[in-house]
Structures are given as C-alpha cells and as structure tokens.
Scaffold this motif. Structure first.
Motif, PDB file in Angstrom:
ATOM      1  N   ALA A  72       0.820  -1.216   0.000  1.00 29.17           N
ATOM      2  CA  ALA A  72       0.000   0.000   0.000  1.00 29.17           C
ATOM      3  C   ALA A  72       0.850   1.260   0.000  1.00 29.17           C
ATOM      4  O   ALA A  72       1.937   1.300   0.581  1.00 29.17           O
ATOM      5  N   ASP A  73       0.310   2.313  -0.625  1.00 26.48           N
ATOM      6  CA  ASP A  73       1.010   3.603  -0.605  1.00 26.48           C
ATOM      7  C   ASP A  73       0.522   4.442   0.568  1.00 26.48           C
ATOM      8  O   ASP A  73      -0.359   4.046   1.331  1.00 26.48           O
ATOM      9  N   ALA A  74       1.104   5.627   0.725  1.00 28.93           N
ATOM     10  CA  ALA A  74       0.801   6.487   1.872  1.00 28.93           C
ATOM     11  C   ALA A  74      -0.659   6.922   1.884  1.00 28.93           C
ATOM     12  O   ALA A  74      -1.262   7.082   2.957  1.00 28.93           O
ATOM     13  N   THR A  75      -1.252   7.115   0.715  1.00 32.26           N
ATOM     14  CA  THR A  75      -2.661   7.526   0.650  1.00 32.26           C
ATOM     15  C   THR A  75      -3.563   6.451   1.244  1.00 32.26           C
ATOM     16  O   THR A  75      -4.492   6.747   2.003  1.00 32.26           O
ATOM     17  N   MET A  76      -3.296   5.200   0.909  1.00 30.59           N
ATOM     18  CA  MET A  76      -4.079   4.090   1.455  1.00 30.59           C
ATOM     19  C   MET A  76      -3.870   3.978   2.968  1.00 30.59           C
ATOM     20  O   MET A  76      -4.826   3.778   3.728  1.00 30.59           O
ATOM     21  N   ILE A  77      -2.644   4.134   3.423  1.00 29.11           N
ATOM     22  CA  ILE A  77      -2.359   4.059   4.865  1.00 29.11           C
ATOM     23  C   ILE A  77      -3.139   5.128   5.610  1.00 29.11           C
ATOM     24  O   ILE A  77      -3.758   4.861   6.652  1.00 29.11           O
ATOM     25  N   ASP A  78      -3.150   6.356   5.078  1.00 27.42           N
ATOM     26  CA  ASP A  78      -3.879   7.449   5.733  1.00 27.42           C
ATOM     27  C   ASP A  78      -5.387   7.177   5.746  1.00 27.42           C
ATOM     28  O   ASP A  78      -6.068   7.457   6.742  1.00 27.42           O
ATOM     29  N   ALA A  79      -5.899   6.642   4.647  1.00 29.20           N
ATOM     30  CA  ALA A  79      -7.332   6.342   4.570  1.00 29.20           C
ATOM     31  C   ALA A  79      -7.716   5.256   5.577  1.00 29.20           C
ATOM     32  O   ALA A  79      -8.799   5.306   6.176  1.00 29.20           O
ATOM     33  N   LEU A  80      -6.841   4.292   5.793  1.00 25.23           N
ATOM     34  CA  LEU A  80      -7.107   3.247   6.785  1.00 25.23           C
ATOM     35  C   LEU A  80      -7.100   3.814   8.196  1.00 25.23           C
ATOM     36  O   LEU A  80      -7.856   3.356   9.057  1.00 25.23           O
TER      37      LEU A  80
END
Length: 347
Positions: free
Chosen positions: A216-224
């Motif tokens: 996962a990229d940083a955008t996905m990590i933040d969304a989680l």
C-alpha cells in the motif's frame, strides 16, 4: 473475510500456525532443560480462545490493499500479533493484580498456585510474578520472530508499523499507569489512554501492517487510519462497558472488575463529569474497593455516564462506517462485518 465460514477458516489457520510455532520453540527448549515445557505450555494455553481481532484486521488491511487472499505468508504475519496481544495481557494482568483472564487464572496466579502445589521453596507470589514478566517478554520476542518468518518480500516496510505499534502500546500503558495515580482523570485524558493503549494497537497498526505487506502507498495508509482510530476507540469503550456491566460467564472476568481494580476509564471519567457532589465523593472513596462496586455501577447508570459512553460508541461507529465507505473497493465487504464484531460484542 466475506462470510462466517471464511472468518472461521482464517482463525483456524491462525490457531494452527500458533500451535506449530510453539512446537518448534518446544524443540529448541528441549536442549535447555525439561522445566521449559511449562513455559511453552503456558504460552500456547494463554493465546487459546481469543477473538483473533488483530490478525483479522491485519488480513483486512492486506485484502483492502489488494493482497492475494490465497497467499500463505499473510497467515503467520497476522498470527504474530497474537503474541503481541498475549504479552500485553500477561503484563497487564500482573500490573492490575487481576486474578482471572478468560475464565482461567491469570498467568501470575497460575504459577503462584503451581509453586505451592509442587512444594517449592521461596515465595509463591514472587515466583508467579517473575514468570509472568518472563512469559510476557518471551511472547513479545516471538511476535517479531513469527512476523519476520512470514518471508513476504514486503516485511521490511511493514516492520516500521510493528515497531510503532509496540512503542505506542507501551506509551499507552504508561499513560494508564500514571493516570491511576491521579485523583481524577478527565474524559480527554482517559480518551488519550484509549487511543494509544488500545485503538492504535488493536485496529490501526494491524491494518497498516497488512496493507504495507500488500504494498500500500501512503494515501491508502492514511485512509485506513480514518477507519481505524474511531473504530479502535469504539472497541475500547465497549471494553470499558463490559468491564463493569458484562456477563462474567461470557467475559471470563468478575462483574465490575474494572471498578474493583480502580481503573479510571472513560466510563468513570464520564461519571465524574456528570455526577453530583455526592456521586463524585462516592467515586473518590469507592473506586478500587470491592464493597463499592454495586453502588458505583448504579451511579454510572443513574448519572447518565453509561448512556453518554454508548452515544460515544455510536458516534465513533458512524465515523468508521463513513470512512470505510469512502475507501470503496473491497473495503465495505471486508471491514463492515469486522467493525460490527469489534464493537457489538458481549466479551
């Protein structure tokens, strides 16, 4: 993760992975002396029967980030979090002086009893406490060992979230220990303990670890994180409610145990905020005593504290649900059932 059968299959695989891991450790212990069998037995017995929420959230992060559901390496990676949970609980029970865990004697109490039963010399209580410290430390080490042994190529990236998880849970535990030394704890202070002691390590970091393993990229990590923090906080608030009003036959802990142990939870902070002068005096004098448990439970109900915390749980659930829907893709299918399991539970 899409059906009860799938959930059961995954938790069964986690169970088998934990058992095989301990059998491997037992073979290493064999060269060190027969007494170590007792430690291996205690380790595997302690992690039996848990809800497996952290492994399930790790798997959920993997799936939401596009991981292959048939990849065998995700199972030991996710299962390793049971050793982290075991370590935290063994030490938590020792610090709280708890007598039971999941309907059985807490580790320090079990080894205290075994010391007496075997007619050993020395202090039984000190022996039990020492073994609990050692077993908790061993489980923490095993968490790292099993996570690395998953052999997924993305393990180095995911280890950063495991490291954060371990630091945050110790920080949250320290905030909790410090909070118990204060006469009162505000709702905001109690919620900070919730975030670091429970929400991050139960939901956020397991989701991050699974997602990072899937690349996962940083955008996905933040969304989680937008899903995980409110959901993890709702999980712990439900735990607080069950710690006072749960059915002992289901929770495996005596009713009102949190009050008996003097825990300054969000539920207690809400009661202090909402009660009248007499109610606050009862909280000050009765919290941490066995005789006041029933009166304190009644106060929590009549002051409106229980209703306020239930409203907090509903609000946090709604925030998490909205964040899940914003993620789209597989997230609603994977995360909505898991969110319900975390917050709508009786144990």
């Amino acid at each position: 993760m899409t059906s009860g059968r799938d959930d059961h299959d995954f938790t069964t695989r986690v169970d088998h992975t934990l058992t095989r891991f301990v059998e491997h450790q037992r073979s290493l212990f064999a060269a060190m002396g027969p007494d170590l069998d007792e430690l291996a037995d205690a380790a595997i017995a302690f992690v039996e029967g848990g809800k497996r929420l952290r492994p399930q959230f790790c798997l959920a992060g993997w799936l939401v980030a596009g991981g292959d559901p048939d990849e065998p390496g995700i199972v030991p990676a996710a299962a390793s979090l049971e050793w982290l949970q075991g370590s935290a609980l063994v030490h938590d029970d020792l610090m709280d002086g708890s007598d039971t865990r999941r309907g059985r004697p807490a580790v320090h109490r079990a080894f205290e009893a075994s010391h007496r039963d075997a007619g050993r010399v020395g202090d039984p209580a000190g022996f039990g406490e020492s073994v609990a410290v050692l077993l908790g430390d061993l489980m923490l080490s095993w968490c790292d060992e099993m996570f690395r042994a998953s052999d997924l190529p993305t393990v180095p990236a995911a280890l950063a979230y495991l490291d954060l998880c371990k630091t945050e849970v110790v920080a949250g535990q320290f905030l909790d220990v410090v909070g118990q030394t204060r006469a009162t704890l505000s709702v905001a202070e109690a919620m900070r303990v919730v975030r670091y002691k429970s929400a991050k390590y139960t939901v956020e970091r397991p989701l991050h670890m699974g997602a990072a393993l899937a690349g996962a990229d940083a955008t996905m990590i933040d969304a989680l994180s937008e899903v995980a923090l409110p959901l993890g906080e709702a999980f712990q608030l439900r735990d607080d409610v069950l710690g006072v009003f749960g059915d002992p036959a289901v929770t495996g802990k005596p009713a009102g145990d949190d009050l008996r142990e003097g825990k300054r939870t969000v539920l207690v902070a809400r009661a202090h905020e909402l009660a009248d002068e007499a109610g606050r005096a009862l909280l000050t004098e009765g919290l941490g005593t066995a005789d006041a448990v029933d009166a304190l439970a009644t106060l929590i109900r009549t002051s409106g504290a229980l209703d306020a915390v239930e409203a907090d749980i509903s609000r946090l659930e709604a925030q998490a649900d909205a964040a899940i829907d914003r993620l789209g893709g597989r997230a609603p299918e994977v995360l909505h059932p898991l969110a319900l399991k975390a917050t709508r539970r009786a144990s």
